[in-house]
Design a protein around this motif. Sequence first.
Motif, PDB file in Angstrom:
ATOM      1  N   LEU A  65       0.854  -1.202   0.000  1.00  0.00           N
ATOM      2  CA  LEU A  65       0.000   0.000   0.000  1.00  0.00           C
ATOM      3  C   LEU A  65       0.885   1.245   0.000  1.00  0.00           C
ATOM      4  O   LEU A  65       2.013   1.200   0.485  1.00  0.00           O
ATOM      5  CB  LEU A  65      -0.897  -0.003   1.239  1.00  0.00           C
ATOM      6  N   GLN A  66       0.339   2.329  -0.541  1.00  0.00           N
ATOM      7  CA  GLN A  66       1.102   3.591  -0.578  1.00  0.00           C
ATOM      8  C   GLN A  66       0.611   4.490   0.541  1.00  0.00           C
ATOM      9  O   GLN A  66      -0.501   4.991   0.471  1.00  0.00           O
ATOM     10  CB  GLN A  66       0.884   4.316  -1.923  1.00  0.00           C
ATOM     11  N   SER A  67       1.416   4.660   1.550  1.00  0.00           N
ATOM     12  CA  SER A  67       1.003   5.567   2.627  1.00  0.00           C
ATOM     13  C   SER A  67       1.721   6.897   2.447  1.00  0.00           C
ATOM     14  O   SER A  67       2.611   7.014   1.599  1.00  0.00           O
ATOM     15  CB  SER A  67       1.341   4.955   3.982  1.00  0.00           C
ATOM     16  N   SER A  75      -5.130   5.091  12.421  1.00  0.00           N
ATOM     17  CA  SER A  75      -5.486   5.465  11.061  1.00  0.00           C
ATOM     18  C   SER A  75      -4.368   5.061  10.102  1.00  0.00           C
ATOM     19  O   SER A  75      -3.195   5.219  10.422  1.00  0.00           O
ATOM     20  CB  SER A  75      -5.687   6.976  11.051  1.00  0.00           C
ATOM     21  N   GLY A  76      -4.762   4.502   8.967  1.00  0.00           N
ATOM     22  CA  GLY A  76      -3.767   4.115   7.960  1.00  0.00           C
ATOM     23  C   GLY A  76      -3.121   2.761   8.209  1.00  0.00           C
ATOM     24  O   GLY A  76      -2.195   2.359   7.514  1.00  0.00           O
ATOM     25  N   ALA A  77      -3.630   1.995   9.192  1.00  0.00           N
ATOM     26  CA  ALA A  77      -3.028   0.703   9.535  1.00  0.00           C
ATOM     27  C   ALA A  77      -3.346  -0.388   8.507  1.00  0.00           C
ATOM     28  O   ALA A  77      -2.662  -1.402   8.444  1.00  0.00           O
ATOM     29  CB  ALA A  77      -3.508   0.254  10.912  1.00  0.00           C
ATOM     30  N   GLY A  78      -4.412  -0.169   7.722  1.00  0.00           N
ATOM     31  CA  GLY A  78      -4.774  -1.145   6.691  1.00  0.00           C
ATOM     32  C   GLY A  78      -6.101  -1.848   6.942  1.00  0.00           C
ATOM     33  O   GLY A  78      -6.401  -2.863   6.321  1.00  0.00           O
ATOM     34  N   LYS A  79      -6.925  -1.283   7.828  1.00  0.00           N
ATOM     35  CA  LYS A  79      -8.194  -1.932   8.183  1.00  0.00           C
ATOM     36  C   LYS A  79      -9.181  -1.901   7.002  1.00  0.00           C
ATOM     37  O   LYS A  79      -9.738  -2.930   6.631  1.00  0.00           O
ATOM     38  CB  LYS A  79      -8.817  -1.244   9.416  1.00  0.00           C
ATOM     39  N   THR A  80      -9.371  -0.705   6.432  1.00  0.00           N
ATOM     40  CA  THR A  80     -10.305  -0.588   5.295  1.00  0.00           C
ATOM     41  C   THR A  80      -9.803  -1.416   4.117  1.00  0.00           C
ATOM     42  O   THR A  80     -10.591  -2.100   3.450  1.00  0.00           O
ATOM     43  CB  THR A  80     -10.444   0.896   4.878  1.00  0.00           C
ATOM     44  N   SER A  81      -8.503  -1.404   3.877  1.00  0.00           N
ATOM     45  CA  SER A  81      -7.955  -2.189   2.762  1.00  0.00           C
ATOM     46  C   SER A  81      -8.272  -3.671   2.952  1.00  0.00           C
ATOM     47  O   SER A  81      -8.564  -4.380   1.983  1.00  0.00           O
ATOM     48  CB  SER A  81      -6.447  -1.980   2.653  1.00  0.00           C
ATOM     49  N   MET A 122     -10.667  -4.572  -3.900  1.00  0.00           N
ATOM     50  CA  MET A 122      -9.218  -4.378  -4.059  1.00  0.00           C
ATOM     51  C   MET A 122      -8.595  -5.771  -4.187  1.00  0.00           C
ATOM     52  O   MET A 122      -8.999  -6.689  -3.463  1.00  0.00           O
ATOM     53  CB  MET A 122      -8.664  -3.656  -2.817  1.00  0.00           C
TER      54      MET A 122
HETATM   55  N1  LIG Z   1      -5.663   1.196  -3.715  1.00  0.00           N
HETATM   56  C1  LIG Z   1      -4.613   1.526  -2.954  1.00  0.00           C
HETATM   57  N2  LIG Z   1      -3.358   1.359  -3.403  1.00  0.00           N
HETATM   58  C2  LIG Z   1      -2.294   1.669  -2.631  1.00  0.00           C
HETATM   59  N3  LIG Z   1      -2.385   2.163  -1.395  1.00  0.00           N
HETATM   60  C3  LIG Z   1      -3.621   2.343  -0.880  1.00  0.00           C
HETATM   61  C4  LIG Z   1      -4.794   2.035  -1.625  1.00  0.00           C
HETATM   62  N4  LIG Z   1      -5.861   2.304  -0.855  1.00  0.00           N
HETATM   63  C5  LIG Z   1      -5.391   2.778   0.314  1.00  0.00           C
HETATM   64  N5  LIG Z   1      -4.045   2.812   0.310  1.00  0.00           N
HETATM   65  C6  LIG Z   1      -3.158   3.248   1.403  1.00  0.00           C
HETATM   66  O1  LIG Z   1      -3.086   2.198   2.354  1.00  0.00           O
HETATM   67  C7  LIG Z   1      -2.930   2.726   3.671  1.00  0.00           C
HETATM   68  C8  LIG Z   1      -3.928   2.062   4.592  1.00  0.00           C
HETATM   69  O2  LIG Z   1      -5.224   2.577   4.307  1.00  0.00           O
HETATM   70  P1  LIG Z   1      -6.541   1.989   4.976  1.00  0.00           P
HETATM   71  O3  LIG Z   1      -7.676   2.851   4.504  1.00  0.00           O
HETATM   72  O4  LIG Z   1      -6.637   0.539   4.717  1.00  0.00           O
HETATM   73  O5  LIG Z   1      -6.258   2.240   6.525  1.00  0.00           O
HETATM   74  P2  LIG Z   1      -7.252   2.216   7.759  1.00  0.00           P
HETATM   75  O6  LIG Z   1      -6.580   1.410   8.805  1.00  0.00           O
HETATM   76  O7  LIG Z   1      -8.609   1.778   7.338  1.00  0.00           O
HETATM   77  O8  LIG Z   1      -7.281   3.749   8.193  1.00  0.00           O
HETATM   78  P3  LIG Z   1      -8.509   4.689   8.687  1.00  0.00           P
HETATM   79  O9  LIG Z   1      -8.786   4.267  10.100  1.00  0.00           O
HETATM   80  O10 LIG Z   1      -7.927   6.062   8.579  1.00  0.00           O
HETATM   81  O11 LIG Z   1      -9.643   4.470   7.754  1.00  0.00           O
HETATM   82  C9  LIG Z   1      -3.126   4.234   3.563  1.00  0.00           C
HETATM   83  O12 LIG Z   1      -1.875   4.851   3.706  1.00  0.00           O
HETATM   84  C10 LIG Z   1      -3.690   4.444   2.167  1.00  0.00           C
HETATM   85  O13 LIG Z   1      -3.243   5.650   1.602  1.00  0.00           O
END
Ligand SMILES: Nc1ncnc2c1ncn2[C@@H]1O[C@H](COP(=O)(O)OP(=O)(O)OP(=O)(O)O)[C@@H](O)[C@H]1O
Length: 290
Positions: free
Chosen positions: A10-12, A37-43, A52
């Motif tokens: 992922l690109q943070s 935030s940004g740990a990768g939960k939504t991904s 994805m």
């Molecule tokens: N399609 C993608 N390709 C590459 N990197 C991505 C993509 N989608 C998200 N990211 C990056 O992956 C990282 C993790 O994002 P993600 O949304 O999974 O985190 P999160 O834990 O859900 O955070 P939050 O609590 O802020 O929603 C972020 O730095 C984001 O910019």
Amino acid sequence: MIVLNLHKTLQSAQGTMSLQLEMTVQKGQFVTLFGESGAGKTSTLRMLSGLMDPDKGYITVNGTTWFDKDRKINLRPRQRHIGYVFQDYALFPNMTVRQNLEFALDKNQPRTIVDDLIGTVELRELQHRKPDTLSGGQKQRVALARALVRQPEILLLDEPLSALDSAMRQKLQQYILEVHRKYELTTILISHDVGEILKLSDRVYEIQHGRILRQGSPETLFGLGQSSAKFRFTGEVTGIRKAGVVYIVTIRIGNDLVKVIADPSEAEFLQTGDKVAVASKAFNPVIRKI
Ligand SMILES: Nc1ncnc2c1ncn2[C@@H]1O[C@H](COP(=O)(O)OP(=O)(O)OP(=O)(O)O)[C@@H](O)[C@H]1O
């Protein structure tokens, strides 16, 4: 049972982050992903739902492979039977509540499920209204019902309650628990709210920089198993003040502020913004960072 083995670069904002997760969720479990935030939960939820593609790994659900990089298997999102609820509702503004639900029906699917869901989340009086005439909590009930129209086995909830006030959150938590049980769902929630996690989940995964840092029951993970269950609450530290030999810690619980006296050994590791659990020990509250 859901088995996830996910690898994704992922690109943070700080550069690339390598997500590597292995997770097994039992059928019928309510699981929460927790972490900064940004740990990768939504991904993780996006990969499970097919929005994805992982770079490597596999996803199996009740013995069926949904994704396998090596075997070139990749089911489309529509084939994955998942209900997904987002923070921002994502309702169609030009359709009524009922139309929003009916639009989600599959060809040949009986309409009875729409009536059943409207009843379960108590939308009967609101069913002919358009989303922009509803409160945030009402909209989220519509989004929850709509996610369940196709009768998925898995429900994914991406911070669905974070835009709502505390009273509305409590109500919605009740609806979420009700649909989880009534429709025998396996549910994965993303939440930052410790009280909410304790109320809803069987198991918590703490994610940091794309890896599982800790996992366990919410009580174990937040250190509550070690404290008395007679009196206990969780909240966020909003201030710490030294008063003679002790400290006064102000804690926000929902909309209330509570002051707790802490001794130096308790206050030493606390700072504003920390999530804490407060429990009573022989009538003296003890405070613990979680
Ligand atoms: N399609 C993608 N390709 C590459 N990197 C991505 C993509 N989608 C998200 N990211 C990056 O992956 C990282 C993790 O994002 P993600 O949304 O999974 O985190 P999160 O834990 O859900 O955070 P939050 O609590 O802020 O929603 C972020 O730095 C984001 O910019």
